[in-house]
Design a protein around this motif. Structure first.
Motif, mmCIF file in Angstrom:
data_model
loop_
_atom_site.group_PDB
_atom_site.id
_atom_site.type_symbol
_atom_site.label_atom_id
_atom_site.label_comp_id
_atom_site.label_asym_id
_atom_site.label_seq_id
_atom_site.Cartn_x
_atom_site.Cartn_y
_atom_site.Cartn_z
ATOM 1 N N GLY A 1 41.033 37.214 41.612
ATOM 2 C CA GLY A 1 40.767 35.906 41.025
ATOM 3 C C GLY A 1 40.228 35.924 39.611
ATOM 4 O O GLY A 1 39.936 34.863 39.040
ATOM 5 N N ASP A 2 40.109 37.107 38.999
ATOM 6 C CA ASP A 2 39.505 37.203 37.665
ATOM 7 C C ASP A 2 40.329 36.480 36.606
ATOM 8 O O ASP A 2 39.777 35.858 35.691
ATOM 9 C CB ASP A 2 39.340 38.672 37.273
ATOM 10 C CG ASP A 2 38.584 39.473 38.317
ATOM 11 O OD1 ASP A 2 37.355 39.536 38.231
ATOM 12 O OD2 ASP A 2 39.232 40.022 39.226
ATOM 13 N N ALA B 1 42.165 33.849 36.948
ATOM 14 C CA ALA B 1 41.923 32.414 37.086
ATOM 15 C C ALA B 1 40.556 32.029 36.525
ATOM 16 O O ALA B 1 40.425 31.020 35.820
ATOM 17 C CB ALA B 1 42.031 32.015 38.562
ATOM 18 N N VAL B 2 39.537 32.821 36.853
ATOM 19 C CA VAL B 2 38.199 32.528 36.343
ATOM 20 C C VAL B 2 38.184 32.529 34.823
ATOM 21 O O VAL B 2 37.648 31.616 34.174
ATOM 22 C CB VAL B 2 37.180 33.552 36.884
ATOM 23 C CG1 VAL B 2 35.877 33.491 36.088
ATOM 24 C CG2 VAL B 2 36.886 33.290 38.347
ATOM 25 N N PHE C 1 30.755 38.233 38.163
ATOM 26 C CA PHE C 1 31.841 37.813 39.048
ATOM 27 C C PHE C 1 32.276 39.033 39.847
ATOM 28 O O PHE C 1 32.732 40.035 39.282
ATOM 29 C CB PHE C 1 33.027 37.285 38.230
ATOM 30 C CG PHE C 1 32.730 36.047 37.439
ATOM 31 C CD1 PHE C 1 32.834 34.795 38.019
ATOM 32 C CD2 PHE C 1 32.341 36.130 36.109
ATOM 33 C CE1 PHE C 1 32.557 33.642 37.292
ATOM 34 C CE2 PHE C 1 32.062 35.000 35.367
ATOM 35 C CZ PHE C 1 32.169 33.751 35.951
ATOM 36 N N SER D 1 46.809 35.030 39.197
ATOM 37 C CA SER D 1 46.329 35.962 40.212
ATOM 38 C C SER D 1 46.680 37.385 39.808
ATOM 39 O O SER D 1 47.789 37.658 39.338
ATOM 40 C CB SER D 1 46.941 35.657 41.576
ATOM 41 O OG SER D 1 46.586 36.659 42.518
ATOM 42 N N HIS E 1 42.964 30.164 43.364
ATOM 43 C CA HIS E 1 43.069 31.605 43.161
ATOM 44 C C HIS E 1 41.702 32.280 43.024
ATOM 45 O O HIS E 1 41.526 33.419 43.465
ATOM 46 C CB HIS E 1 43.913 31.909 41.923
ATOM 47 C CG HIS E 1 45.374 31.719 42.118
ATOM 48 N ND1 HIS E 1 46.101 32.426 43.052
ATOM 49 C CD2 HIS E 1 46.271 30.887 41.511
ATOM 50 C CE1 HIS E 1 47.364 32.054 43.013
ATOM 51 N NE2 HIS E 1 47.494 31.122 42.083
ATOM 52 N N SER E 2 40.756 31.610 42.429
ATOM 53 C CA SER E 2 39.452 32.227 42.185
ATOM 54 C C SER E 2 38.505 32.108 43.364
ATOM 55 O O SER E 2 37.607 32.939 43.537
ATOM 56 C CB SER E 2 38.797 31.609 40.953
ATOM 57 O OG SER E 2 38.415 30.261 41.197
ATOM 58 N N ASN F 1 44.352 41.102 33.814
ATOM 59 C CA ASN F 1 42.890 41.008 33.895
ATOM 60 C C ASN F 1 42.259 41.410 32.567
ATOM 61 O O ASN F 1 41.399 40.708 32.022
ATOM 62 C CB ASN F 1 42.355 41.948 34.989
ATOM 63 C CG ASN F 1 42.403 41.357 36.382
ATOM 64 O OD1 ASN F 1 42.431 40.149 36.549
ATOM 65 N ND2 ASN F 1 42.405 42.224 37.381
ATOM 66 N N ILE G 1 32.537 27.454 37.377
ATOM 67 C CA ILE G 1 33.106 28.077 36.187
ATOM 68 C C ILE G 1 32.558 27.422 34.933
ATOM 69 O O ILE G 1 32.282 28.102 33.931
ATOM 70 C CB ILE G 1 34.642 28.020 36.247
ATOM 71 C CG1 ILE G 1 35.148 28.849 37.443
ATOM 72 C CG2 ILE G 1 35.266 28.530 34.946
ATOM 73 C CD1 ILE G 1 36.631 28.722 37.709
ATOM 74 N N LEU H 1 33.897 35.677 43.594
ATOM 75 C CA LEU H 1 35.272 35.220 43.481
ATOM 76 C C LEU H 1 36.163 35.975 44.460
ATOM 77 O O LEU H 1 35.777 37.014 44.983
ATOM 78 C CB LEU H 1 35.782 35.401 42.058
ATOM 79 C CG LEU H 1 36.294 36.775 41.596
ATOM 80 C CD1 LEU H 1 36.952 36.651 40.238
ATOM 81 C CD2 LEU H 1 35.198 37.811 41.559
#
Length: 766
Positions: free
Chosen positions: A294-295, A297-298, A255, A641, A348-349, A386, A356, A290
């Motif tokens: 966005g991490d 969210a992922v 990602f 986010s 967000h991602s 994150n 995903i 992404l």
């Protein structure tokens, strides 16, 4: 699937109509890159000898990245960027008294960063003379005497001792000792600009400030998930490890907002078959672009998928025993993740739920998983979350503290992690007070010192009066650079311990010195004979390094000798502070390190040249959690986010700063960004074609960028050429450090104050 317009960005495929390198990372391109630098630097005869033993026992440990040095090295245990760094240091050009006599500081300010360093190795101590606007040679005795006089004449807390991550453990330990003996802990380090997010937050989550993996884990993992790390440019020797992992069946998912060539495909330059007849190794099975920030969210989406499968087949997916015995906070975390809405995750991602879920299938299929991350995760306002979310994902299935699994930040500079290990840092916990008292009779300061951001605030408000820099190009690396450059001359004292000329030297304080030091490749001869230095890699392994090249001048001194010389000139004489003895024999310093940190450095001298380095250990790897609760901490997401604030309107873009393939930190080797298909001027702004059309921009158009944060300061850079590039919607990218002026000093990660270089809101002004 319906066909999208030709200029629509797709998160899982390359836009063929924007620049990209059609060749794999490594291969002939890396060989040509090394050959070009060799030609520019003159390729001294000793270079072949140094490179032949680079990163091998008894040789030089690379001064570039902090990747591991295996016990059984390859024939050539260096990469393109490691060779560039080595050849750059072995440059035949010299910047001595004659050079500085011909060039004023004002003139040199007009030179490009590349040309400043290309002027060659520094050869003698220099003092800035304001009346001449030039640096002039002085003796070491004169330099040390005045530096000592200036430091003695100010309260200790007004001095700052910065370290770049290059100096070995021995010089770093004495530097940290010098500061605390003087009475302060103002010891900012280059990690404050990159992985301080790791040091602060991993300590909170799993009780260790560093990653938990070692090289061995990559031989046993079933999947590797990459977040925000560019292996091809920042740690190219890692590609050999990834190639071997893929070839035995490991599945890799990446990602990243930018499609980085090294994580797509790789050709091994040391494999004649692959270089001629073979196909490149496909590194990432899945690669998703992404959005910046966005991490969270992922990972929330990935966690939702894990929980769904567990719900369908209870006690078959989650590692319930690990969660119960070793963690706290899981109940609250799973509730927050279950409540996350897929539509918000997608927004967000920048990825679809389907994408995903595809990635989650890979994670669920793996018994052992490793999470890799870089500054794409740490340089955000919510970088703490994150890392918390990545720890969450790994801990759900017990993927921390077992073979073939773990969390693994990839550190940048070659000894940035090691410097913190031996005491360079602003906290009392970085150097034990009882050891300072027992060994040296020093009552350590109890007041915490200044990190990089706080030191800069001190320069702006006048509370900092001296900046000593052990390596680096600090002004160029900092955020808010224009404000910092304007304030820097107000410092009473600036001292730079350096191998080459750089931009920071050209913003002198009232009293300013450049002190030339040996590079890692240089032979270090002291009274007792040749000396080795040591450093720590990203996996907490310690290595000895022995230089073999002739120093650029008889007047150049080692980093340790310079630190000891400044300390001796500053501090009262004390037989327990044997600066001359330590300079004469570095073994004595390693003995002190072992006595100060016995759990990490027992038998330091005996193990110094151990093949593969010696491991100083990591409690989290053994499932010992040195956190407040005594357990690993699950972290409920409070936002999806990592950005500090949502864009104010559709005209605001998120800025990502990047390093090129021809660059290491602030050092610019050349003007090729080969692995991204770019070359030439660095003053560019990358943006996808759909966003160009929406904003009315054309290729090559010169624009300004303005920071979209209202804090009473206007931050603007001019003359950047619009360059179509395959990026997610809503973001732009450009090079560090050229775009650092746009990042506010106060816009940083919540807990560590790491600047948000990967998520600053800006506007494009045509």
């Amino acid at each position: 699937m319906d066909r999208l317009p030709a200029d629509d960005h797709r998160a899982e495929t390359q836009d063929p109509d924007t620049p990209f390198d059609k060749h794999p990372a490594g291969g002939w391109g890396s060989l040509r890159g090394v050959a070009r630098i060799a030609g520019e630097t003159g390729l001294p005869t000793v270079a072949t000898k140094v490179l032949a033993k680079l990163n091998k026992p008894g040789g030089v440990m690379c001064s570039s990245c902090a990747w591991a040095k295996p016990a059984k090295p390859n024939t050539f245990e260096f990469c393109e960027n490691g060779a560039k760094a080595t050849l750059w240091e072995l440059d035949r050009n010299r910047a001595g008294a004659e050079f500085f006599a011909h060039h004023s500081v004002e003139e040199l300010r007009g030179w490009h960063d590349h040309d400043l360093e290309k002027s060659g190795r520094l050869t003698e101590p220099l003092r800035y003379e304001p009346a001449l606007d030039k640096y002039v040679p002085v003796s070491w005795g004169e330099a040390f005497a005045e530096i000592g006089r200036e430091l003695r004449g100010m309260p200790p807390e007004k001095a700052v001792f910065y370290a770049s991550g290059h100096a070995g453990l021995e010089a770093s330990y004495l530097y940290a000792l010098f500061a605390r003996a003087m009475g302060h802990q103002n010891l900012p380090q280059s990690s404050n600009m990159c992985h301080e997010t790791t040091s602060v937050n991993l300590q909170n989550f799993i009780g260790t400030p560093v990653g938990t993996c070692t090289l061995e884990d990559f031989e046993h993992c079933d999947t590797i998930f990459f977040f925000g790390q560019n292996t091809g440019t920042n740690s190219p020797r890692f590609l050999h490890v990834l190639k071997a992992a893929v070839e035995r069946g490991c599945r890799i998912v990446t990602f990243n907002p930018v499609r980085e060539r090294g994580l797509i495909e790789f050709t091994d330059p040391q494999s004649p078959k692959q270089m001629t007849l073979g196909k490149p190794t496909q590194i990432s099975e899945k690669y998703y672009q992404l959005r910046p920030g966005g991490d969270i969210a992922v990972i929330a989406g990935l966690m939702k998928c894990v929980l769904e499968v567990e719900d369908a087949a209870p006690c078959t997916v989650l590692d319930q025993d690990f969660i119960a015995a070793h963690t706290t906070g899981f109940a609250e975390t799973q509730l927050a993740v279950r409540a996350a809405d897929w539509a918000v995750i997608e927004r967000h991602s920048g990825l679809t739920e389907t994408m995903i879920r595809e990635a989650a299938e890979v994670y669920l299929s793996a018994r052992n998983a490793i999470g890799i991350y870089g500054m794409g995760m740490t340089q955000h306002v919510n970088g703490w979350l994150n890392l918390g979310m990545l720890c969450n994902l790994l801990m759900m299935r017990g993927n921390i503290g077992k073979l073939g699994a773990g969390i693994s930040p990839v550190r940048g500079h070659s000894n940035v992690q090691g410097q913190r290990t031996v005491g360079i840092g602003e906290k009392s916990s970085h150097m034990p007070a009882d050891k300072l008292r027992d060994l040296f009779g020093i009552e350590a300061p109890t007041r915490e010192g200044l990190n990089a951001v706080h030191a800069c605030e001190g320069i702006l408000d006048g509370s900092v009066e001296a900046m000593i820099s052990l390596g680096g190009n600090l002004i160029r690396a900092l955020p808010d650079r224009e404000r910092m450059e304007a304030a820097w001359p107000s410092l009473r004292l600036t001292v730079h311990v350096s191998t080459k000329l750089n931009r920071s030297h050209l913003v002198p304080g009232e009293v300013s010195y450049i002190l030339p030091c040996l590079g890692r490749t240089d032979r270090d001869i002291q009274v007792t004979g040749p000396q080795a230095v040591s450093m720590e890699d990203t996996f907490s392994h310690i290595y000895g390094s022995l230089g073999g090249a002739e120093p650029p001048s008889e007047h150049v001194r080692s980093e340790l000798a310079i630190v000891a010389g400044m300390a001796k000139a500053t501090l009262p004489e004390d037989p327990r502070l044997d600066w001359d003895g330590w300079t004469a024999n570095y073994d004595l310093v390693r003995d002190l390190i072992a006595r100060t940190f016995p759990d990490d450095f027992a038998d330091f001298n005996e193990r110094l040249m151990q093949p593969g380095g010696f491991y100083r250990g990591n409690p989290a790897r053994d499932r010992v959690w040195k956190t407040e609760s005594g357990k690993a901490q699950f972290t409920p997401p409070t936002t999806l986010s990592a950005l500090g604030a949502a864009p104010l309107d559709e005209e605001v873009m998120t800025l990502i700063t990047l390093r090129s393939n021809d660059q290491f930190n602030t050092t610019i080797y050349g003007f090729s960004d080969r692995l991204r298909g770019l070359s030439g001027a660095r003053e560019i702004v990358m943006i996808n074609r759909r966003e160009m059309r929406r904003l009315g921009l054309t290729e090559g158009q010169k624009v300004a960028l303005v920071t979209a944060i209202e804090d009473g300061v206007t931050r603007r850079v001019e003359g950047f050429a619009v360059t179509p590039y395959d990026l997610p919607d809503g973001c732009i990218a450009g090079y560090y450090p050229e775009l650092n002026p746009l990042v506010p000093l106060a816009y940083h990660e919540k807990n560590s104050q790491t600047p948000a270089y990967k998520g600053t809101p800006v506007r494009i002004v045509a």
